[in-house]
Design a protein around this motif. Structure first.
Motif, PDB file in Angstrom:
ATOM      1  N   HIS A   7     -25.982  14.565 -35.466  1.00  0.00           N
ATOM      2  CA  HIS A   7     -24.939  13.771 -36.125  1.00  0.00           C
ATOM      3  C   HIS A   7     -24.195  14.613 -37.153  1.00  0.00           C
ATOM      4  O   HIS A   7     -23.015  14.359 -37.440  1.00  0.00           O
ATOM      5  N   THR A   8     -24.852  15.643 -37.698  1.00  0.00           N
ATOM      6  CA  THR A   8     -24.189  16.477 -38.698  1.00  0.00           C
ATOM      7  C   THR A   8     -23.034  17.261 -38.090  1.00  0.00           C
ATOM      8  O   THR A   8     -21.951  17.358 -38.680  1.00  0.00           O
ATOM      9  N   ILE A   9     -23.241  17.796 -36.893  1.00  0.00           N
ATOM     10  CA  ILE A   9     -22.177  18.555 -36.252  1.00  0.00           C
ATOM     11  C   ILE A   9     -21.117  17.616 -35.677  1.00  0.00           C
ATOM     12  O   ILE A   9     -19.932  17.955 -35.620  1.00  0.00           O
ATOM     13  N   ALA A  10     -21.538  16.404 -35.293  1.00  0.00           N
ATOM     14  CA  ALA A  10     -20.576  15.394 -34.852  1.00  0.00           C
ATOM     15  C   ALA A  10     -19.670  14.990 -36.011  1.00  0.00           C
ATOM     16  O   ALA A  10     -18.445  14.838 -35.848  1.00  0.00           O
ATOM     17  N   GLU A  11     -20.243  14.824 -37.198  1.00  0.00           N
ATOM     18  CA  GLU A  11     -19.457  14.482 -38.385  1.00  0.00           C
ATOM     19  C   GLU A  11     -18.473  15.594 -38.735  1.00  0.00           C
ATOM     20  O   GLU A  11     -17.349  15.335 -39.182  1.00  0.00           O
ATOM     21  N   TYR A  12     -18.898  16.832 -38.543  1.00  0.00           N
ATOM     22  CA  TYR A  12     -18.031  17.979 -38.830  1.00  0.00           C
ATOM     23  C   TYR A  12     -16.794  17.945 -37.925  1.00  0.00           C
ATOM     24  O   TYR A  12     -15.657  18.136 -38.390  1.00  0.00           O
TER      25      TYR A  12
ATOM     26  N   VAL B  11     -16.824  12.486 -26.982  1.00  0.00           N
ATOM     27  CA  VAL B  11     -17.470  13.781 -27.194  1.00  0.00           C
ATOM     28  C   VAL B  11     -18.881  13.483 -27.685  1.00  0.00           C
ATOM     29  O   VAL B  11     -19.068  12.861 -28.730  1.00  0.00           O
ATOM     30  N   ILE B  12     -19.881  13.915 -26.923  1.00  0.00           N
ATOM     31  CA  ILE B  12     -21.269  13.552 -27.207  1.00  0.00           C
ATOM     32  C   ILE B  12     -22.113  14.809 -27.393  1.00  0.00           C
ATOM     33  O   ILE B  12     -22.024  15.752 -26.612  1.00  0.00           O
TER      34      ILE B  12
END
Length: 285
Positions: A144-149, A185-186
């Motif tokens: 989730h951290t890289i998704a938030e980025y 994007v998953i």
């Protein structure tokens, strides 16, 4: 290289029957090759000699060696952080951890980029940058951290972006508005999450386009993904590395911002004006 990477790198050299077998293996990889040779041949609707011939082309002495490698990959897919630490500790490399860790990351980047097809990468960026398509970004417990980025930057670049927490009980609410042609994007790395898989399957049923960022063994989501990027993640640590994934994500951001640069530039200027009004950042001039 994983067996999937070996197959993908040799697809152009395979016969028609061998390509049929290759796609059958990849559809349910790595479990597809764990049964008897005859069962794999039957499922792929090819002959047993075709299976034996392709196994040799992939660099194995025979089907038993091919299966042994698949079992090792399957074991690696489900390793816990403690097991990963113990695996590295048994053969701890000499030298300082700064060097050994960096070398592992550089190898991951090199091997990953060798597998990325520029045309597929460009297609993914075109989908992500298409403002006519709502964009949903999904990450899991760690990813989730890289998704938030990615979400933070896409908010600036374009309109119509939604960040979904796949671990939230509320994620089905987001699918209420999902339609055919929307882009998801998953991010899903090993110890793959059931919530994320179910979300991807339901989005796929609605006709959404799915772009998957996963590891070298590939999340089960790859079976419903339109575009899949397999990232090398193994480093001398109990934890997997997101360095290669972050590299790809930052490259995506760089490419997508240019898809509709004039619109993106206007959004950036408006945002900077808001920052000035709220005095979010210090000014030194």
């Amino acid at each position: 290289m994983t067996i999937a990477e070996r197959i993908q790198s040799q697809l152009d050299t395979l016969t028609r029957a061998e390509r049929q077998l290759a796609h059958s293996i990849l559809e349910n990889y790595p479990a597809s090759g764990l049964g008897p040779l005859s069962a794999l041949a039957r499922d792929a609707q090819v002959s047993a000699p075709t299976v034996a011939r392709m196994v040799l082309k992939l660099g194995f002495k025979g089907y038993p060696d091919f299966q042994a490698e698949l079992r090792e990959e399957l074991r690696a897919k489900v390793q816990s952080p403690i097991a990963k630490h113990d695996t590295w500790a048994e053969g701890a490399p000499s030298g300082h951890v700064l060097n050994s860790f960096t070398e592992a990351v550089i190898d991951n980047i090199r091997l990953t980029l060798a597998q990325v097809e520029p045309a597929l990468f460009d297609a993914a960026c075109a989908l992500i940058g298409d403002t006519k398509r709502p964009l949903f970004i999904v990450g899991g417990r760690v990813t989730h951290t890289i998704a938030e980025y990615l979400f933070l930057h896409m908010q600036v670049v374009r309109r119509g972006v939604t960040h979904i927490q796949s671990t939230s009980n509320a994620w089905p609410h987001y699918l209420l508005d999902a339609q055919e042609g929307d882009v998801f994007v998953i991010f899903d790395m090993r110890r793959y999450e059931n919530n994320t898989l179910k979300l991807a399957e339901m989005a796929h049923e609605k006709g959404a386009k799915i772009i998957l960022f996963t590891d070298q063994w590939r999340s089960p989501i790859h079976s419903v993904a339109d575009i899949c990027f397999s990232n090398r993640i193994v480093v001398p640590s109990a934890w997997d590395s997101m360095a290669t994934t972050l590299l790809l994500v930052e490259t995506v951001i760089s490419a997508v911002q240019d898809v509709n640069w004039q619109t993106t530039r206007g959004r950036m200027e408006t945002l900077e004006d808001m920052f000035d009004q709220t005095k979010l950042y210090r000014k030194f001039t």
